[in-house]
Structure formats: structure tokens, C-alpha cells
Design a protein around this motif. Structure first.
Motif, mmCIF file in Angstrom:
data_model
loop_
_atom_site.group_PDB
_atom_site.id
_atom_site.type_symbol
_atom_site.label_atom_id
_atom_site.label_comp_id
_atom_site.label_asym_id
_atom_site.label_seq_id
_atom_site.Cartn_x
_atom_site.Cartn_y
_atom_site.Cartn_z
ATOM 1 N N ARG A 239 10.762 -2.156 13.996
ATOM 2 C CA ARG A 239 11.690 -2.991 14.495
ATOM 3 C C ARG A 239 12.631 -3.255 13.627
ATOM 4 O O ARG A 239 14.377 -4.118 13.936
ATOM 5 C CB ARG A 239 10.843 -4.628 13.501
ATOM 6 N N GLU A 240 12.939 -2.635 12.268
ATOM 7 C CA GLU A 240 14.087 -2.045 11.597
ATOM 8 C C GLU A 240 15.047 -1.249 12.690
ATOM 9 O O GLU A 240 15.867 -1.116 13.115
ATOM 10 C CB GLU A 240 14.381 -1.026 10.868
ATOM 11 N N LEU A 241 15.197 0.222 13.728
ATOM 12 C CA LEU A 241 15.013 0.563 14.686
ATOM 13 C C LEU A 241 15.452 -0.333 15.722
ATOM 14 O O LEU A 241 16.815 -0.389 16.019
ATOM 15 C CB LEU A 241 14.507 1.657 15.052
ATOM 16 N N ALA A 242 14.373 -1.511 16.086
ATOM 17 C CA ALA A 242 15.294 -2.231 17.362
ATOM 18 C C ALA A 242 15.763 -2.758 16.926
ATOM 19 O O ALA A 242 16.952 -3.265 17.129
ATOM 20 C CB ALA A 242 13.792 -3.465 17.472
ATOM 21 N N GLN A 243 16.265 -3.314 15.744
ATOM 22 C CA GLN A 243 17.518 -4.018 14.984
ATOM 23 C C GLN A 243 18.831 -2.969 15.091
ATOM 24 O O GLN A 243 20.019 -3.565 15.152
ATOM 25 C CB GLN A 243 17.507 -5.046 13.788
ATOM 26 N N ASP A 244 18.518 -2.406 14.887
ATOM 27 C CA ASP A 244 19.676 -1.536 15.195
ATOM 28 C C ASP A 244 20.534 -0.810 16.486
ATOM 29 O O ASP A 244 21.604 -0.474 16.294
ATOM 30 C CB ASP A 244 19.441 0.470 14.537
ATOM 31 N N CYS A 245 19.849 -1.653 17.243
ATOM 32 C CA CYS A 245 20.539 -1.188 19.096
ATOM 33 C C CYS A 245 20.879 -1.899 18.988
ATOM 34 O O CYS A 245 21.387 -3.155 18.750
ATOM 35 C CB CYS A 245 18.282 -1.177 19.942
ATOM 36 N N ASP A 246 22.478 -1.587 20.583
ATOM 37 C CA ASP A 246 22.859 -2.667 20.756
ATOM 38 C C ASP A 246 22.039 -3.982 21.578
ATOM 39 O O ASP A 246 22.781 -5.072 21.849
ATOM 40 C CB ASP A 246 23.585 -2.122 21.812
ATOM 41 N N HIS A 247 21.082 -3.430 22.208
ATOM 42 C CA HIS A 247 20.565 -4.632 23.194
ATOM 43 C C HIS A 247 19.091 -4.804 22.143
ATOM 44 O O HIS A 247 18.445 -3.687 22.500
ATOM 45 C CB HIS A 247 20.575 -4.530 24.281
ATOM 46 N N GLN A 248 18.248 -5.897 22.858
ATOM 47 C CA GLN A 248 16.877 -5.883 22.810
ATOM 48 C C GLN A 248 16.275 -6.721 24.106
ATOM 49 O O GLN A 248 17.079 -7.407 24.117
ATOM 50 C CB GLN A 248 16.356 -6.711 21.452
ATOM 51 N N VAL A 249 15.155 -6.368 24.348
ATOM 52 C CA VAL A 249 15.273 -6.750 25.629
ATOM 53 C C VAL A 249 13.583 -6.700 26.310
ATOM 54 O O VAL A 249 12.767 -6.130 25.615
ATOM 55 C CB VAL A 249 15.587 -6.050 27.027
ATOM 56 N N SER A 250 12.666 -8.103 26.584
ATOM 57 C CA SER A 250 11.627 -7.891 27.048
ATOM 58 C C SER A 250 11.302 -7.895 28.700
ATOM 59 O O SER A 250 12.480 -8.516 29.283
ATOM 60 C CB SER A 250 11.131 -8.925 26.023
ATOM 61 N N ILE A 251 10.205 -7.315 28.534
ATOM 62 C CA ILE A 251 9.564 -7.840 30.306
ATOM 63 C C ILE A 251 9.204 -9.278 30.729
ATOM 64 O O ILE A 251 7.639 -9.246 30.134
ATOM 65 C CB ILE A 251 9.034 -7.197 31.171
ATOM 66 N N PRO A 252 9.406 -9.934 31.186
ATOM 67 C CA PRO A 252 8.422 -11.437 31.404
ATOM 68 C C PRO A 252 7.740 -10.819 31.999
ATOM 69 O O PRO A 252 7.634 -10.915 32.782
ATOM 70 C CB PRO A 252 9.700 -12.384 31.608
ATOM 71 N N GLY A 253 6.336 -12.460 32.037
ATOM 72 C CA GLY A 253 5.418 -12.007 32.998
ATOM 73 C C GLY A 253 4.883 -13.438 32.641
ATOM 74 O O GLY A 253 4.937 -14.227 32.229
ATOM 75 N N THR A 254 3.672 -13.570 33.116
ATOM 76 C CA THR A 254 2.443 -14.796 33.435
ATOM 77 C C THR A 254 2.217 -14.828 32.301
ATOM 78 O O THR A 254 1.802 -16.523 32.011
ATOM 79 C CB THR A 254 1.615 -14.895 34.314
ATOM 80 N N GLY A 255 2.144 -13.941 31.365
ATOM 81 C CA GLY A 255 0.895 -14.285 30.331
ATOM 82 C C GLY A 255 -0.455 -14.552 30.381
ATOM 83 O O GLY A 255 -1.327 -14.631 29.719
ATOM 84 N N ALA A 256 -0.814 -13.784 31.137
ATOM 85 C CA ALA A 256 -2.441 -13.364 31.325
ATOM 86 C C ALA A 256 -2.664 -12.468 30.799
ATOM 87 O O ALA A 256 -4.041 -12.282 30.522
ATOM 88 C CB ALA A 256 -2.936 -13.097 33.297
ATOM 89 N N VAL A 257 -1.420 -11.205 30.662
ATOM 90 C CA VAL A 257 -2.199 -10.072 29.742
ATOM 91 C C VAL A 257 -1.321 -10.587 28.783
ATOM 92 O O VAL A 257 -0.121 -10.658 28.597
ATOM 93 C CB VAL A 257 -2.464 -8.683 30.576
ATOM 94 N N GLU A 258 -1.928 -9.600 27.388
ATOM 95 C CA GLU A 258 -0.876 -9.881 26.331
ATOM 96 C C GLU A 258 0.742 -8.837 26.717
ATOM 97 O O GLU A 258 1.616 -9.243 26.497
ATOM 98 C CB GLU A 258 -1.674 -8.845 25.116
ATOM 99 N N SER A 259 0.391 -7.466 27.445
ATOM 100 C CA SER A 259 1.846 -7.105 27.574
ATOM 101 C C SER A 259 1.717 -5.664 28.925
ATOM 102 O O SER A 259 0.217 -5.468 29.133
ATOM 103 C CB SER A 259 2.334 -6.328 26.453
ATOM 104 N N LEU A 260 2.296 -5.269 29.057
ATOM 105 C CA LEU A 260 2.045 -3.925 29.538
ATOM 106 C C LEU A 260 1.920 -2.521 29.089
ATOM 107 O O LEU A 260 2.649 -2.897 27.754
ATOM 108 C CB LEU A 260 3.240 -4.026 30.700
ATOM 109 N N ASN A 261 1.886 -1.876 29.435
ATOM 110 C CA ASN A 261 0.880 -0.291 28.000
ATOM 111 C C ASN A 261 2.930 0.473 28.376
ATOM 112 O O ASN A 261 3.678 -0.202 29.454
ATOM 113 C CB ASN A 261 -0.077 0.508 28.654
ATOM 114 N N VAL A 262 3.059 1.310 27.625
ATOM 115 C CA VAL A 262 4.141 1.628 27.469
ATOM 116 C C VAL A 262 3.774 2.451 28.834
ATOM 117 O O VAL A 262 5.408 2.319 29.137
ATOM 118 C CB VAL A 262 4.003 2.891 26.300
ATOM 119 N N ALA A 263 3.845 2.933 30.183
ATOM 120 C CA ALA A 263 4.385 3.832 30.640
ATOM 121 C C ALA A 263 3.913 2.601 32.059
ATOM 122 O O ALA A 263 5.348 2.775 32.591
ATOM 123 C CB ALA A 263 3.140 4.940 31.026
#
Length: 279
Positions: A239-263
Motif C-alpha cells: 500500500r505504501e508503494l501504491a500511494q507513492d505512484c502517480d496513478h492508482q487504477v483498478s479493473i472493474p468487473g461484475t463482482g462475481a469473483v473477488e478479482s483476477l489473478n495477476v497474470a
């Protein structure tokens, strides 16, 4: 680029003559004395890409008899350059690769050297779109291989690894990458503040990729010279590294699963950048 494997499907009754690797009792190839500078590749596309990009890195080759006609150009190159090869049984290749997913071909090769950040930055074109991936904690070799494959497909300029990272190309990752490992250089980062300063001085912005809480990827206007920072498979981004970045982005979805795996998430991020950079 001329393809050194062109015409590799022409039939041939026998391979070219060569000085083979020394025989061993029982007919099993001897275990190679590989150090940290060597890597065992397996699978047709992984070995083909190595031969196309860095044939001088080839040290030993093992193959099944069925592949002899298809491998004629490579075997002739081995003869001309005094590189040992051996025709072996399927079971021998299973042992050499420690898997059955070798497609009849195993090679011992020299690793491509890892670049330092300053050295890599000097290779980037000025004023043109550039995309890189900063892998913050990715460790699974199959995920790494899948990321390499997507990175090669979408023209990623480099994979940036933080100091102390144990991530390195393995045979499993190279096979999953299907040749992509030879197209995307690995770059060693200095300590965090210096790494960010050097990247920004080169005109690159950093975008943290978050499971949630970031700007909608598909609605964001990210710059064309960009570094996506990818978190670990389970814990996600620091989280500290994320805050130091210039942008923070997320991939929206249906919410049927928690998230995509990293690949999978990486493939989505790269496809979005690639589509916009061509406009």
C-alpha cells in the motif's frame, strides 16, 4: 528477420554427423553441470525463440528421434559450432525436464543478462509510447511465464524487478511464455526512491494496480509512457508503494469473483494500454 528454422519440416533419414555428448551407462544423458548462469529450457517455442534470438547461448541439446527432420537446421548449426546434441528416449527427456510437457525437446542454455535500470533506460526511444511492468512480489513461475507471454504480445519494453527479488526465468516460466521470454528484457531496479526518480526523469509515470479503490481503468486517461506496478499473487500491492505512484487504477468487473489473478489482470492492463497507444 530470416528464420533459421525455415524448411525445418523437410524429411531426412538421419541427422548430420556430429561429435555427440559422451555416452553414459544405461543410455541416460549425463546431468549437466549448470550454474546460476545457465538455464534448462524445454518446449518447441521456447527453444525456437532462443535459437532465433541468441543461438550462441545454446550449450547442449536433447531431442527425440521424431524431431530429427524438423530440427535439421539447428542440428547442422550445432555441428558447425561444436555444440553437443543427443537423440534420446521420451523417458530421458521427462527426467531432464522434470515434466512431460517438453514436446520432445530440451536445451541447456546461457541466461540472458539482466540489465541495470540506467542501462535499460538508455535503450528507450525518446518521445514515443513506452510500457513497462514493475513486478512487486510476483513469484509463481507459471504466472511469470503468462506475464512474459502477454508482455511480448503487447510490446512491453521490460520487466522491472525490485532489489532483493528472487524472481528469475525458469524452464517452466519459459515454456508458459511460448517464446516471449526472449523478447522482453529483465531489469534490476535500485532502491525504491532512486528507482522512482530515474523512471520519472526518463518521462515514465507509475501506475499502481489495485484490486479495488483505484480509478476505473477503462475511464482513466493514463499517459503513453507508463510503468504498471503489479502486486504479489496473494497479498496484492504494497500500500505504501501504491500511494507513492502517480496513478492508482483498478479493473472493474461484475463482482462475481473477488478479482483476477495477476497474470490475467496484467493481460487486461496491457491490452488497454496497447489499444490507446495506437490511437
Amino acid at each position: 528477420m530470416n528464420d533459421p528454422w525455415k524448411n525445418a519440416r523437410r524429411p531426412s533419414a538421419r541427422p548430420p554427423r556430429a561429435t555427440p555428448l559422451p555416452p553414459r551407462e544405461g543410455g541416460t544423458p549425463p546431468p549437466p553441470g549448470r550454474g546460476n548462469d545457465e538455464l534448462r529450457l524445454y518446449g518447441w517455442n521456447a527453444v525456437q525463440a532462443l535459437f532465433e534470438h541468441r543461438p550462441q547461448a545454446l550449450r547442449k541439446l536433447y531431442l527425440t528421434e521424431a524431431l530429427i527432420p524438423r530440427m535439421q537446421p539447428v542440428l547442422k548449426w550445432c555441428v558447425a559450432n561444436r555444440v553437443g546434441y543427443r537423440v534420446v528416449e521420451e523417458g530421458d527427456l521427462n527426467k531432464l525436464a522434470a515434466t512431460t510437457h517438453h514436446e520432445g525437446l530440451v536445451a541447456d542454455v546461457l541466461r540472458a543478462p539482466m540489465l541495470e535500470l540506467e542501462e535499460w533506460l538508455a535503450t528507450l526511444p525518446a518521445g514515443k509510447p513506452v510500457l513497462a511492468l514493475w513486478l512487486d512480489g510476483v513469484g509463481n513461475p507459471h504466472n511469470f511465464g503468462a506475464i512474459l507471454r502477454s508482455a511480448a504480445h503487447f510490446g512491453v519494453a521490460g520487466l522491472l524487478l525490485p532489489p532483493g527479488s528472487t524472481l528469475a526465468l525458469s524452464g517452466a516460466a519459459a515454456r508458459v511464455a511460448e517464446g516471449g521470454a526472449e523478447s522482453v528484457p529483465l531489469v534490476r531496479l535500485p532502491e525504491l526512491p532512486e528507482a522512482m526518480a530515474q523512471l520519472r526523469a526518463a518521462g515514465l509515470s507509475l501506475a499502481a494496480t489495485l484490486v479495488d479503490g483505484g480509478e476505473d481503468l477503462f475511464a482513466s486517461a493514463l499517459p503513453s509512457r507508463l510503468v504498471y506496478v503489479m502486486g504479489a499473487e496473494g497479498e496484492g500491492m504494497d500500500r505504501e508503494l501504491a500511494q507513492d505512484c502517480d496513478h492508482q487504477v483498478s479493473i472493474p468487473g461484475t463482482g462475481a469473483v473477488e478479482s483476477l489473478n495477476v497474470a490475467s489482470a496484467t493481460a487486461v492492463l496491457l491490452a488497454q494500454w496497447f489499444g490507446r497507444s495506437r490511437v
